[in-house]
Design a protein around this motif. Sequence first.
Motif: not given
Length: 282
Positions: A93-106
Amino acid sequence: MAHIIGGVATSHIPAIGGAIHKGLQKDPYWKPFFDGFPLVREWLREIKPDVLVIFYNDHGLNFFLDKMPTFAVGAAEQYDNADEGWGIPTLPSFKGEVDLSWHIINEVTDQGFDLVTCQEMLVDHAVTLPLKLLWPEGKCPVSVVPICINTVQFPLPSARRVYALGRAVGEAVSSWASDKTVAVLASGGLSHQLDGERAGFINKDFDLKFVDSLLTNPEWATQFSIHDLVEKAGTQGIELLMWLAMRGALTTSSAKVRKVHWNYHIPISNTATGLLALETTA
Ligand code: DHB
Ligand code: FE
Protein backbone atom coordinates in the motif's frame (compact mmCIF):
# COMPACT_ATOMS: atom_id res chain seq x y z
CA MET A 1 2.32 27.60 2.88
CA ALA A 2 3.26 24.63 0.77
CA HIS A 3 4.61 24.97 -2.72
CA ILE A 4 5.15 22.75 -5.75
CA ILE A 5 8.80 22.09 -6.39
CA GLY A 6 8.51 20.16 -9.62
CA GLY A 7 6.72 17.68 -11.82
CA VAL A 8 7.42 14.36 -13.47
CA ALA A 9 5.52 12.76 -16.33
CA THR A 10 5.99 9.14 -17.34
CA SER A 11 4.38 6.34 -19.32
CA HIS A 12 2.90 3.45 -17.32
CA ILE A 13 2.77 0.28 -19.44
CA PRO A 14 1.79 -2.76 -17.29
CA ALA A 15 4.63 -4.87 -18.74
CA ILE A 16 7.07 -2.57 -16.87
CA GLY A 17 5.90 -4.28 -13.66
CA GLY A 18 6.89 -7.69 -15.02
CA ALA A 19 10.24 -6.34 -16.26
CA ILE A 20 11.04 -4.90 -12.80
CA HIS A 21 9.99 -8.15 -11.16
CA LYS A 22 12.25 -10.19 -13.47
CA GLY A 23 15.17 -7.71 -13.21
CA LEU A 24 15.21 -6.96 -16.95
CA GLN A 25 16.31 -3.31 -16.63
CA LYS A 26 19.55 -3.98 -18.58
CA ASP A 27 17.95 -6.23 -21.18
CA PRO A 28 18.42 -4.63 -24.65
CA TYR A 29 14.64 -4.31 -25.15
CA TRP A 30 14.13 -2.52 -21.82
CA LYS A 31 17.42 -0.63 -21.33
CA PRO A 32 16.55 2.50 -23.37
CA PHE A 33 13.42 2.91 -21.26
CA PHE A 34 14.91 2.25 -17.80
CA ASP A 35 18.03 4.29 -18.58
CA GLY A 36 15.89 7.42 -18.49
CA PHE A 37 15.26 7.13 -14.77
CA PRO A 38 18.55 7.38 -12.79
CA LEU A 39 18.96 11.13 -13.45
CA VAL A 40 15.38 11.82 -12.40
CA ARG A 41 15.81 9.72 -9.25
CA GLU A 42 18.96 11.64 -8.40
CA TRP A 43 17.13 14.96 -8.83
CA LEU A 44 14.26 13.69 -6.62
CA ARG A 45 16.81 12.71 -3.95
CA GLU A 46 18.07 16.30 -4.04
CA ILE A 47 14.73 18.12 -3.99
CA LYS A 48 13.10 15.57 -1.65
CA PRO A 49 9.37 16.03 -2.08
CA ASP A 50 7.28 14.98 0.93
CA VAL A 51 4.05 14.61 -1.01
CA LEU A 52 3.18 13.65 -4.57
CA VAL A 53 -0.06 14.70 -6.27
CA ILE A 54 -0.67 12.10 -8.98
CA PHE A 55 -2.75 12.69 -12.11
CA TYR A 56 -3.58 9.30 -13.61
CA ASN A 57 -6.32 7.25 -15.20
CA ASP A 58 -7.74 4.11 -13.66
CA HIS A 59 -8.01 1.15 -16.05
CA GLY A 60 -10.88 -0.79 -14.45
CA LEU A 61 -9.45 -1.65 -11.03
CA ASN A 62 -11.26 1.01 -8.98
CA PHE A 63 -13.82 2.37 -11.49
CA PHE A 64 -15.42 0.15 -14.08
CA LEU A 65 -17.50 1.17 -17.09
CA ASP A 66 -20.73 1.11 -15.05
CA LYS A 67 -19.57 4.03 -12.85
CA MET A 68 -17.07 6.36 -14.45
CA PRO A 69 -16.35 9.70 -12.78
CA THR A 70 -14.76 12.42 -14.89
CA PHE A 71 -12.56 13.63 -12.02
CA ALA A 72 -12.11 11.66 -8.77
CA VAL A 73 -9.82 12.66 -5.91
CA GLY A 74 -8.50 10.22 -3.32
CA ALA A 75 -8.93 11.17 0.34
CA ALA A 76 -7.79 7.93 1.94
CA GLU A 77 -5.27 7.16 4.69
CA GLN A 78 -3.78 4.54 2.41
CA TYR A 79 -4.15 3.27 -1.14
CA ASP A 80 -4.05 -0.44 -1.83
CA ASN A 81 -3.00 -2.06 -5.06
CA ALA A 82 -4.70 -5.31 -6.20
CA ASP A 83 -4.45 -7.88 -8.97
CA GLU A 84 -5.46 -6.21 -12.24
CA GLY A 85 -5.00 -9.29 -14.37
CA TRP A 86 -1.81 -8.15 -16.19
CA GLY A 87 0.38 -10.58 -14.25
CA ILE A 88 2.08 -7.68 -12.38
CA PRO A 89 3.07 -8.48 -8.78
CA THR A 90 0.75 -6.63 -6.38
CA LEU A 91 2.68 -3.86 -4.60
CA PRO A 92 2.41 -2.84 -0.92
CA SER A 93 0.00 0.00 0.00
CA PHE A 94 0.92 3.65 -0.45
CA LYS A 95 0.43 6.26 2.26
CA GLY A 96 -2.19 8.99 1.69
CA GLU A 97 -1.87 12.71 2.55
CA VAL A 98 -5.44 13.16 3.75
CA ASP A 99 -5.16 16.78 4.86
CA LEU A 100 -3.95 17.88 1.41
CA SER A 101 -6.61 15.71 -0.27
CA TRP A 102 -9.42 17.55 1.52
CA HIS A 103 -7.77 20.93 1.00
CA ILE A 104 -7.57 20.24 -2.76
CA ILE A 105 -11.15 18.91 -2.82
CA ASN A 106 -12.49 21.99 -1.04
CA GLU A 107 -10.52 24.54 -3.07
CA VAL A 108 -11.03 22.92 -6.45
CA THR A 109 -14.77 22.47 -5.80
CA ASP A 110 -14.87 26.16 -4.91
CA GLN A 111 -13.31 26.84 -8.34
CA GLY A 112 -16.27 25.12 -10.04
CA PHE A 113 -15.09 21.53 -10.47
CA ASP A 114 -17.57 18.85 -9.40
CA LEU A 115 -15.48 16.01 -8.03
CA VAL A 116 -16.03 12.49 -6.81
CA THR A 117 -14.31 12.07 -3.43
CA CYS A 118 -12.90 8.64 -2.60
CA GLN A 119 -12.16 7.73 1.01
CA GLU A 120 -11.36 4.25 -0.24
CA MET A 121 -9.55 3.87 -3.55
CA LEU A 122 -7.64 1.02 -5.12
CA VAL A 123 -4.76 2.19 -7.29
CA ASP A 124 -3.67 0.37 -10.44
CA HIS A 125 -0.47 0.21 -12.52
CA ALA A 126 -0.86 3.86 -13.48
CA VAL A 127 -0.07 4.84 -9.87
CA THR A 128 2.09 1.98 -8.67
CA LEU A 129 4.54 1.66 -11.59
CA PRO A 130 5.66 5.32 -11.76
CA LEU A 131 6.22 5.25 -7.98
CA LYS A 132 8.28 2.05 -8.31
CA LEU A 133 10.24 3.55 -11.22
CA LEU A 134 11.01 6.75 -9.31
CA TRP A 135 11.77 5.09 -5.94
CA PRO A 136 12.78 1.50 -6.75
CA GLU A 137 14.41 0.73 -3.37
CA GLY A 138 12.43 -0.02 -0.24
CA LYS A 139 9.34 1.80 0.92
CA CYS A 140 8.03 4.70 -1.16
CA PRO A 141 9.19 7.87 0.73
CA VAL A 142 6.36 10.17 -0.40
CA SER A 143 2.72 10.29 0.66
CA VAL A 144 0.26 10.66 -2.20
CA VAL A 145 -2.93 12.37 -3.39
CA PRO A 146 -4.22 10.43 -6.41
CA ILE A 147 -6.41 12.38 -8.85
CA CYS A 148 -8.10 10.18 -11.42
CA ILE A 149 -9.09 11.68 -14.78
CA ASN A 150 -11.35 9.65 -17.06
CA THR A 151 -9.57 8.83 -20.32
CA VAL A 152 -11.28 5.46 -20.66
CA GLN A 153 -14.97 5.93 -21.50
CA PHE A 154 -16.55 8.74 -23.50
CA PRO A 155 -17.38 11.50 -22.87
CA LEU A 156 -13.89 12.53 -21.76
CA PRO A 157 -13.07 15.94 -20.26
CA SER A 158 -11.61 18.40 -22.78
CA ALA A 159 -7.92 19.32 -22.82
CA ARG A 160 -8.93 22.87 -21.82
CA ARG A 161 -10.84 21.57 -18.79
CA VAL A 162 -8.02 19.24 -17.73
CA TYR A 163 -5.48 22.05 -17.95
CA ALA A 164 -7.80 24.24 -15.84
CA LEU A 165 -8.14 21.42 -13.31
CA GLY A 166 -4.35 21.19 -13.10
CA ARG A 167 -4.14 24.96 -12.51
CA ALA A 168 -6.79 24.80 -9.79
CA VAL A 169 -4.94 21.93 -8.09
CA GLY A 170 -1.67 23.89 -8.28
CA GLU A 171 -3.33 26.92 -6.70
CA ALA A 172 -4.87 24.74 -4.00
CA VAL A 173 -1.46 23.28 -3.13
CA SER A 174 0.05 26.74 -2.82
CA SER A 175 -2.62 27.74 -0.27
CA TRP A 176 -2.17 24.56 1.82
CA ALA A 177 -1.04 25.54 5.33
CA SER A 178 1.87 23.13 5.60
CA ASP A 179 5.68 23.18 5.46
CA LYS A 180 5.69 20.07 3.33
CA THR A 181 7.13 20.14 -0.17
CA VAL A 182 4.91 18.88 -2.97
CA ALA A 183 5.70 17.50 -6.42
CA VAL A 184 3.26 16.49 -9.15
CA LEU A 185 3.25 13.31 -11.21
CA ALA A 186 1.52 12.67 -14.54
CA SER A 187 1.07 9.03 -15.47
CA GLY A 188 0.17 7.96 -19.00
CA GLY A 189 0.92 8.40 -22.72
CA LEU A 190 2.58 9.20 -24.90
CA SER A 191 1.00 8.16 -28.22
CA HIS A 192 -0.46 4.67 -28.27
CA GLN A 193 -3.52 2.79 -29.38
CA LEU A 194 -4.31 -0.69 -28.10
CA ASP A 195 -7.56 -1.39 -29.96
CA GLY A 196 -9.33 -1.21 -33.31
CA GLU A 197 -7.99 -0.81 -36.83
CA ARG A 198 -5.22 1.54 -35.72
CA ALA A 199 -3.91 -0.77 -32.93
CA GLY A 200 -0.16 -0.12 -32.66
CA PHE A 201 -0.53 3.50 -33.84
CA ILE A 202 2.28 5.81 -32.65
CA ASN A 203 2.87 9.47 -33.62
CA LYS A 204 6.39 10.63 -32.81
CA ASP A 205 5.97 13.96 -34.55
CA PHE A 206 2.95 14.87 -32.43
CA ASP A 207 4.49 13.54 -29.18
CA LEU A 208 7.55 15.74 -29.64
CA LYS A 209 5.47 18.83 -30.52
CA PHE A 210 3.29 18.23 -27.47
CA VAL A 211 6.22 17.85 -25.07
CA ASP A 212 7.92 20.91 -26.54
CA SER A 213 4.70 22.88 -25.99
CA LEU A 214 4.77 22.02 -22.28
CA LEU A 215 8.01 23.98 -22.08
CA THR A 216 7.32 26.83 -24.46
CA ASN A 217 3.54 27.32 -24.59
CA PRO A 218 1.71 25.06 -22.11
CA GLU A 219 -1.75 26.02 -23.38
CA TRP A 220 -0.98 24.88 -26.95
CA ALA A 221 -2.70 21.50 -26.58
CA THR A 222 -5.89 23.08 -25.22
CA GLN A 223 -6.75 24.23 -28.78
CA PHE A 224 -7.49 20.60 -29.72
CA SER A 225 -10.78 18.74 -29.19
CA ILE A 226 -10.71 15.30 -27.61
CA HIS A 227 -11.43 13.77 -31.03
CA ASP A 228 -8.48 15.69 -32.54
CA LEU A 229 -6.24 14.43 -29.73
CA VAL A 230 -7.41 10.82 -30.12
CA GLU A 231 -6.70 11.10 -33.84
CA LYS A 232 -3.22 12.53 -33.18
CA ALA A 233 -2.16 10.43 -30.15
CA GLY A 234 -4.33 7.30 -30.27
CA THR A 235 -7.26 6.07 -28.17
CA GLN A 236 -4.99 5.41 -25.19
CA GLY A 237 -2.46 8.13 -26.10
CA ILE A 238 -5.19 10.49 -24.87
CA GLU A 239 -3.62 9.74 -21.48
CA LEU A 240 -1.31 12.64 -22.36
CA LEU A 241 -4.05 14.75 -20.75
CA MET A 242 -2.31 13.87 -17.46
CA TRP A 243 0.82 15.65 -18.68
CA LEU A 244 -1.29 18.71 -19.38
CA ALA A 245 -2.83 18.61 -15.88
CA MET A 246 0.64 18.31 -14.32
CA ARG A 247 1.89 21.28 -16.36
CA GLY A 248 -1.20 23.25 -15.34
CA ALA A 249 -0.44 22.55 -11.69
CA LEU A 250 3.05 24.03 -12.12
CA THR A 251 1.58 27.24 -13.56
CA THR A 252 1.03 29.07 -10.29
CA SER A 253 1.28 32.86 -10.42
CA SER A 254 5.07 33.17 -10.29
CA ALA A 255 6.44 29.74 -11.17
CA LYS A 256 8.50 29.20 -14.29
CA VAL A 257 9.79 25.76 -15.19
CA ARG A 258 13.14 24.38 -16.26
CA LYS A 259 13.60 21.01 -17.95
CA VAL A 260 15.60 18.67 -15.73
CA HIS A 261 15.45 15.60 -17.96
CA TRP A 262 13.67 14.17 -21.00
CA ASN A 263 13.77 10.64 -22.42
CA TYR A 264 11.72 9.24 -25.32
CA HIS A 265 11.77 5.69 -26.62
CA ILE A 266 9.63 3.80 -29.15
CA PRO A 267 8.19 1.30 -28.44
CA ILE A 268 7.67 -0.46 -25.17
CA SER A 269 4.78 -2.83 -25.82
CA ASN A 270 2.43 -0.69 -27.96
CA THR A 271 3.48 2.65 -26.53
CA ALA A 272 5.78 5.55 -27.35
CA THR A 273 7.28 6.07 -23.90
CA GLY A 274 8.19 9.46 -22.49
CA LEU A 275 9.77 10.63 -19.27
CA LEU A 276 9.88 14.35 -18.49
CA ALA A 277 11.03 16.05 -15.29
CA LEU A 278 10.38 19.77 -14.73
CA GLU A 279 11.54 21.92 -11.85
CA THR A 280 9.74 25.10 -10.84
CA THR A 281 11.87 28.21 -10.49
CA ALA A 282 10.76 31.35 -8.70
C1 DHB B 1 -0.24 -0.53 -22.59
C2 DHB B 1 -0.21 0.85 -22.36
C3 DHB B 1 -1.06 1.42 -21.40
O1 DHB B 1 -1.13 2.77 -21.15
C4 DHB B 1 -1.89 0.62 -20.64
O2 DHB B 1 -2.62 1.21 -19.67
C5 DHB B 1 -1.95 -0.75 -20.87
C6 DHB B 1 -1.11 -1.32 -21.85
C7 DHB B 1 0.67 -1.15 -23.59
O3 DHB B 1 1.29 -0.46 -24.42
O4 DHB B 1 0.82 -2.40 -23.54
FE1 FE C 1 -2.74 3.24 -19.69
